[in-house]
Design a protein around this motif. Sequence first.
Motif, PDB file in Angstrom:
ATOM      1  N   PHE A 160      14.271   9.689  20.837  1.00 50.30           N
ATOM      2  CA  PHE A 160      14.148  10.537  22.034  1.00 50.30           C
ATOM      3  C   PHE A 160      13.157  11.688  21.840  1.00 50.30           C
ATOM      4  O   PHE A 160      12.365  11.983  22.721  1.00 50.30           O
ATOM      5  CB  PHE A 160      15.519  11.102  22.420  1.00 50.30           C
ATOM      6  N   THR A 166       9.196  10.207  25.783  1.00 51.53           N
ATOM      7  CA  THR A 166      10.549  10.694  26.088  1.00 51.53           C
ATOM      8  C   THR A 166      10.822  12.149  25.678  1.00 51.53           C
ATOM      9  O   THR A 166      11.784  12.744  26.157  1.00 51.53           O
ATOM     10  CB  THR A 166      11.602   9.807  25.383  1.00 51.53           C
ATOM     11  N   THR A 169      10.907  14.972  28.542  1.00 49.51           N
ATOM     12  CA  THR A 169      12.026  14.755  29.456  1.00 49.51           C
ATOM     13  C   THR A 169      13.353  15.067  28.763  1.00 49.51           C
ATOM     14  O   THR A 169      14.256  15.659  29.362  1.00 49.51           O
ATOM     15  CB  THR A 169      12.032  13.287  29.938  1.00 49.51           C
ATOM     16  N   THR A 170      13.451  14.681  27.493  1.00 45.05           N
ATOM     17  CA  THR A 170      14.685  14.957  26.744  1.00 45.05           C
ATOM     18  C   THR A 170      14.922  16.465  26.667  1.00 45.05           C
ATOM     19  O   THR A 170      16.044  16.938  26.890  1.00 45.05           O
ATOM     20  CB  THR A 170      14.598  14.357  25.323  1.00 45.05           C
TER      21      THR A 170
END
Lengths: 309, 418
Positions: A160, A166, A169-170
């Motif tokens: 993540f 990602t 966004t994580t």
Amino acid sequence: MNEQKQTRFSYRTIKNFQRTLLLLPGVLLYGIFNFTPLMMMVPTSLLDWPGIGPKEFVGLDNFKKILGNEYYRDQLLNALSQNVLFFIVIIGTFLVIGTSLALLLSFKTYGRKYYQIIYFLPYPMAGAAVAYLLNLFVNPRGPLNAIMMQFGLIDSPIPFLGSEDTALTTLALFYSWHRMGFAIMLILSGILAVRIDLLEASMLDGANRWQSIKNVVFPVLGPAFILITVIIMVDVFNNADYTLLIMGAEAGPFRSTDIMGTFLYRSAFGASAASSDANFGMSAAIGLITTIMILPAALFLALKNFRNK
Amino acid sequence: MKLLKTTLIAATAAATLATSGMALADTTLELYTWRIQDQELFDYINENNLIPGVKIHANVYPGADEHETKLRIDFQTNRPDLYHAKAGTAWIQPWIDAGVAAPVTDLGVDLSDFSDAALFGATGADGKVYGVPFVMQMESILYNKAVVKKEPKNLKELEKLFADLKKQGITPLHVDGRDGWYLNQVLHEAVLAGMTSDDWAQKVVAGEACFTDDVYVNAWETFKSWQDKGYMNATPLADDYGAMRTGVALGTSAMMIDGIWSATPASPMFEIDPSLELGYMALPGKNNKVYGFMDGYISYNPNSEKQDAIKKVLEFYTTKEFSQLFAEKVEAIPASSHKISVDNDRVNSAAALIGKNALPALPFFTPALNSGEPTYQQLTAAGLQELLGGKTTAKEMAEKIQKTLNSQGYVGAANCAM
């Protein structure tokens, strides 16, 4: 003899004086801790100064560098575009999930007070603690990946925070989880302020629950949505606590988590990869540019409040 | 009234005594450091009054970044008096420019008990020494002895071991791909020591060899092949330094490339498993050497008003007594050349490896490679992250490093024109 002493000031003057006195502590605190540092950024932005030693006056060179030099301009554009994305994810989460949960909490559900407390619990937690916990949570060997693998949803752990696709966004979801309680409480207070007679009238007119929410509740929630949007916008363009704590000033992988706050910090203090290019003047210039960008939103809120008054 | 007078006289006497007591009190010096492991040493020095008339108050800011940031802020108000400095010209130069670092020779401190290798890391671009070195470090492979029973002697044996470990479901080599400082200072330099050559390393810092040479490119192609074969953790860019050390401490990973500081008693790895036993060895490539270097020195603030006390501390750091205490209390390798008696296998064997089997050149600390922006340190960190992320090849990484250094007027630019 009951002679009433006549006051020298009118009622209106005294009222204004009282108001001024009440406002004074807030204005003083704001002036000392917010406005003065903001104004100090202006002279600092005209300097080349690594934070210690002699200060060199460079005029508008820092602004020229940020906007004209490819090395800095690319960083600015990258940080800015990612900051916008960061903001959209957060505000989207708040408005969709926050509103849904606030609506559920507004119904007379059994144990809703407990749910309110549970949803609000993360909000008072320190950002550093939240960053540390959530970093462990999404780690390749952390519980989230373990659960997904256990249920056969994935074959191998998802990195993540290790993937450009990602990581940002994580981090935005970390922020959303931490501050969701704040959004829920604001929206819930808006919902609870809806006049019952309006809802009853809509029910009598044959509206179902969804139609009542859509046509009666949502229009009343407008100011709460605007307030949340502006507060979050100002916050995410000025702070970068999660990114700095978890990804460091380099905002990896490959600067994919770089936002205005990390760019500003990196300019002031350098970064972990042994950069010697620290300049508080550059950092102040970035701060001013950020201020100019979010100023319209702040003005909008102020004007909105004046209009309501 | 008489009572009042008596009280006043008593109060005056007490105040006089207190003042004279203050005059005799120790001078307390504020020291900033990132080294939490030295706290016990400072406590011991203070409790036993080993530096007469001086007490050291250590302010620990774990993590080199936090330490540096704190220094940058507090120097604005003329604090601290002393600070631990990281080796290399690139680190000390901004403090020299700002006037908060000065040569120790200005205070008349004698550095004759230190080798040139130890003093190299504390030397500025002007050739002057800006502190007293106190700790040597070694970077190499660190492995969990419960998992790796026999040390491989060459690359063939190492790769066979990697394959066997993979079959057992153990990650052979755990890599932290997230931290820039780890990638450039630890991983890159340890691979240079094990898998390039002494000759190449000595020439590259002198500008007589290039990063595009086969020996450098081949080393990183071999390293990358380990990742491609699944000998590394699946997501190195997602794993930070803590995750890497946790993997090895738990035994789910067999090895990591790290500094010997992870094997000292203060290492958090022993909190995960108190019975953990760590072994260390050079990367068994052609060169098969470790990366040994002076990692920290104590520097001083020339603007402090406590120069006499500062001098006493710096002089104490040069003594045999300090070296002995450092080895005993911190269980690390002191930087001086004093002959001391150490009853600690780990310290002794690491000291022997640094003395006899370390890479003779230190590119990470070489001014010629770190005077421009971006520095060699920044280039190698970014290059390795891209290599691990599959965004570049070893050859492309080498070319990028060389090309950027050339554009900054690197001493070997003419030899390595591209």
